[in-house]
Scaffold this motif. Structure first.
Motif, PDB file in Angstrom:
ATOM      1  N   TYR A  16      44.391  41.296  17.125  1.00  0.00           N
ATOM      2  CA  TYR A  16      44.247  39.900  16.694  1.00  0.00           C
ATOM      3  C   TYR A  16      43.122  39.267  17.504  1.00  0.00           C
ATOM      4  O   TYR A  16      43.056  39.436  18.723  1.00  0.00           O
ATOM      5  CB  TYR A  16      45.563  39.151  16.940  1.00  0.00           C
ATOM      6  CG  TYR A  16      45.572  37.719  16.468  1.00  0.00           C
ATOM      7  CD1 TYR A  16      46.023  37.387  15.205  1.00  0.00           C
ATOM      8  CD2 TYR A  16      45.135  36.689  17.302  1.00  0.00           C
ATOM      9  CE1 TYR A  16      46.047  36.062  14.773  1.00  0.00           C
ATOM     10  CE2 TYR A  16      45.147  35.375  16.873  1.00  0.00           C
ATOM     11  CZ  TYR A  16      45.603  35.065  15.610  1.00  0.00           C
ATOM     12  OH  TYR A  16      45.619  33.760  15.187  1.00  0.00           O
ATOM     13  N   TYR A  26      49.493  44.538  13.306  1.00  0.00           N
ATOM     14  CA  TYR A  26      49.782  43.164  13.740  1.00  0.00           C
ATOM     15  C   TYR A  26      51.264  42.815  13.600  1.00  0.00           C
ATOM     16  O   TYR A  26      51.883  42.311  14.540  1.00  0.00           O
ATOM     17  CB  TYR A  26      48.922  42.169  12.951  1.00  0.00           C
ATOM     18  CG  TYR A  26      49.286  40.730  13.202  1.00  0.00           C
ATOM     19  CD1 TYR A  26      48.885  40.087  14.366  1.00  0.00           C
ATOM     20  CD2 TYR A  26      50.053  40.008  12.286  1.00  0.00           C
ATOM     21  CE1 TYR A  26      49.219  38.763  14.606  1.00  0.00           C
ATOM     22  CE2 TYR A  26      50.396  38.694  12.527  1.00  0.00           C
ATOM     23  CZ  TYR A  26      49.987  38.077  13.688  1.00  0.00           C
ATOM     24  OH  TYR A  26      50.331  36.778  13.940  1.00  0.00           O
ATOM     25  N   PHE A  33      55.814  38.606  20.251  1.00  0.00           N
ATOM     26  CA  PHE A  33      55.235  37.258  20.333  1.00  0.00           C
ATOM     27  C   PHE A  33      56.346  36.209  20.413  1.00  0.00           C
ATOM     28  O   PHE A  33      56.255  35.248  21.178  1.00  0.00           O
ATOM     29  CB  PHE A  33      54.341  36.955  19.131  1.00  0.00           C
ATOM     30  CG  PHE A  33      53.184  37.891  18.942  1.00  0.00           C
ATOM     31  CD1 PHE A  33      52.639  38.607  20.005  1.00  0.00           C
ATOM     32  CD2 PHE A  33      52.633  38.067  17.695  1.00  0.00           C
ATOM     33  CE1 PHE A  33      51.572  39.478  19.830  1.00  0.00           C
ATOM     34  CE2 PHE A  33      51.563  38.927  17.495  1.00  0.00           C
ATOM     35  CZ  PHE A  33      51.034  39.633  18.557  1.00  0.00           C
ATOM     36  N   VAL A  38      55.187  32.571  22.244  1.00  0.00           N
ATOM     37  CA  VAL A  38      53.813  32.289  21.832  1.00  0.00           C
ATOM     38  C   VAL A  38      53.793  31.116  20.852  1.00  0.00           C
ATOM     39  O   VAL A  38      54.475  31.143  19.836  1.00  0.00           O
ATOM     40  CB  VAL A  38      53.171  33.538  21.179  1.00  0.00           C
ATOM     41  CG1 VAL A  38      51.822  33.191  20.576  1.00  0.00           C
ATOM     42  CG2 VAL A  38      53.052  34.665  22.184  1.00  0.00           C
ATOM     43  N   CYS A  40      50.467  29.597  20.336  1.00  0.00           N
ATOM     44  CA  CYS A  40      49.103  29.763  19.823  1.00  0.00           C
ATOM     45  C   CYS A  40      48.572  31.097  20.338  1.00  0.00           C
ATOM     46  O   CYS A  40      48.378  31.258  21.541  1.00  0.00           O
ATOM     47  CB  CYS A  40      48.218  28.616  20.295  1.00  0.00           C
ATOM     48  SG  CYS A  40      46.491  28.783  19.784  1.00  0.00           S
ATOM     49  N   LEU A  41      48.374  32.032  19.441  1.00  0.00           N
ATOM     50  CA  LEU A  41      47.870  33.345  19.808  1.00  0.00           C
ATOM     51  C   LEU A  41      46.349  33.286  19.926  1.00  0.00           C
ATOM     52  O   LEU A  41      45.679  32.724  19.054  1.00  0.00           O
ATOM     53  CB  LEU A  41      48.290  34.350  18.732  1.00  0.00           C
ATOM     54  CG  LEU A  41      48.209  35.826  19.061  1.00  0.00           C
ATOM     55  CD1 LEU A  41      49.026  36.172  20.302  1.00  0.00           C
ATOM     56  CD2 LEU A  41      48.720  36.632  17.866  1.00  0.00           C
ATOM     57  N   ARG A  43      44.349  36.270  21.484  1.00  0.00           N
ATOM     58  CA  ARG A  43      43.814  37.615  21.281  1.00  0.00           C
ATOM     59  C   ARG A  43      44.872  38.638  21.653  1.00  0.00           C
ATOM     60  O   ARG A  43      45.646  38.430  22.586  1.00  0.00           O
ATOM     61  CB  ARG A  43      42.579  37.826  22.166  1.00  0.00           C
ATOM     62  CG  ARG A  43      41.927  39.193  22.005  1.00  0.00           C
ATOM     63  CD  ARG A  43      40.724  39.351  22.899  1.00  0.00           C
ATOM     64  NE  ARG A  43      41.162  39.315  24.296  1.00  0.00           N
ATOM     65  CZ  ARG A  43      40.338  39.115  25.323  1.00  0.00           C
ATOM     66  NH1 ARG A  43      39.062  38.920  25.126  1.00  0.00           N
ATOM     67  NH2 ARG A  43      40.799  39.101  26.549  1.00  0.00           N
ATOM     68  N   VAL A  44      44.869  39.748  20.930  1.00  0.00           N
ATOM     69  CA  VAL A  44      45.724  40.884  21.257  1.00  0.00           C
ATOM     70  C   VAL A  44      44.874  42.135  21.122  1.00  0.00           C
ATOM     71  O   VAL A  44      44.222  42.338  20.094  1.00  0.00           O
ATOM     72  CB  VAL A  44      46.940  40.996  20.308  1.00  0.00           C
ATOM     73  CG1 VAL A  44      47.816  42.176  20.692  1.00  0.00           C
ATOM     74  CG2 VAL A  44      47.743  39.699  20.299  1.00  0.00           C
ATOM     75  N   ILE A 122      47.808  40.684  25.766  1.00  0.00           N
ATOM     76  CA  ILE A 122      48.075  39.570  24.851  1.00  0.00           C
ATOM     77  C   ILE A 122      47.692  38.272  25.559  1.00  0.00           C
ATOM     78  O   ILE A 122      48.211  37.978  26.633  1.00  0.00           O
ATOM     79  CB  ILE A 122      49.565  39.528  24.448  1.00  0.00           C
ATOM     80  CG1 ILE A 122      49.976  40.870  23.834  1.00  0.00           C
ATOM     81  CG2 ILE A 122      49.842  38.366  23.497  1.00  0.00           C
ATOM     82  CD1 ILE A 122      51.483  41.040  23.695  1.00  0.00           C
ATOM     83  N   TYR A 124      47.606  34.135  25.091  1.00  0.00           N
ATOM     84  CA  TYR A 124      48.280  33.157  24.244  1.00  0.00           C
ATOM     85  C   TYR A 124      48.535  31.863  25.004  1.00  0.00           C
ATOM     86  O   TYR A 124      48.368  31.798  26.223  1.00  0.00           O
ATOM     87  CB  TYR A 124      49.602  33.738  23.727  1.00  0.00           C
ATOM     88  CG  TYR A 124      50.596  34.097  24.811  1.00  0.00           C
ATOM     89  CD1 TYR A 124      51.670  33.269  25.109  1.00  0.00           C
ATOM     90  CD2 TYR A 124      50.461  35.275  25.532  1.00  0.00           C
ATOM     91  CE1 TYR A 124      52.571  33.603  26.105  1.00  0.00           C
ATOM     92  CE2 TYR A 124      51.365  35.615  26.534  1.00  0.00           C
ATOM     93  CZ  TYR A 124      52.422  34.774  26.814  1.00  0.00           C
ATOM     94  OH  TYR A 124      53.323  35.105  27.811  1.00  0.00           O
TER      95      TYR A 124
END
Length: 131
Positions: A16, A26, A33, A38, A40-41, A43-44, A122, A124
């Motif tokens: 992501y 995803y 998540f 989480v 607001c994500l 980047r993953v 991750i 977030y």
């Protein structure tokens, strides 16, 4: 990614980024998540750091220039680690997750005792960060 003027590199599979799922994997991460809270994500990504003869610490860095949470999930046990700004080293232990503010300086390493170091990173924002 390859470091300038040397043979150090790592491989990344982006799950992501920039408000878009980038991988068929995803949906696999949705329960994680939720467990992390989480809101607001950012980047993953899945990282693979190949074995090196000598353990190398990568450059110290921040992930984003604003306060946010990071979760680094180690997928295997090895002699690699994540080092925080204060010098604390968190060893890579399979199924261990490190939670911290990735706007604080930190760095990763290679590994010498297994074929590769694998982790999931991750980035977030949590509800309490938004408050």
């Amino acid at each position: 990614y390859t470091a300038k003027n040397d043979k150090l590199f790592y491989m990344v599979h982006v799950i992501y980024d920039q408000n878009v799922p980038c991988s068929d994997h995803y949906n696999t991460f949705l329960p994680l998540f939720e467990k992390l809270g989480v809101k607001c994500l950012l980047r993953v990504k899945v990282n693979l750091y190949p074995n090196t003869e000598i353990l190398h610490e990568h450059a110290i860095h921040t992930d984003y220039p604003f306060s946010h949470s990071a979760a680094i999930l180690s997928l295997n046990t090895c002699d690699g680690y994540t080092k925080l700004k204060d010098g604390t080293k968190i060893n890579s232990v399979a199924n261990r997750i490190l939670l911290f503010d990735a706007s604080e300086e930190h760095c990763s390493t290679t590994t010498t005792n297994v074929p590769a170091r694998f982790n999931i990173n991750i980035n977030y924002i949590q509800e309490q960060t938004l408050s």
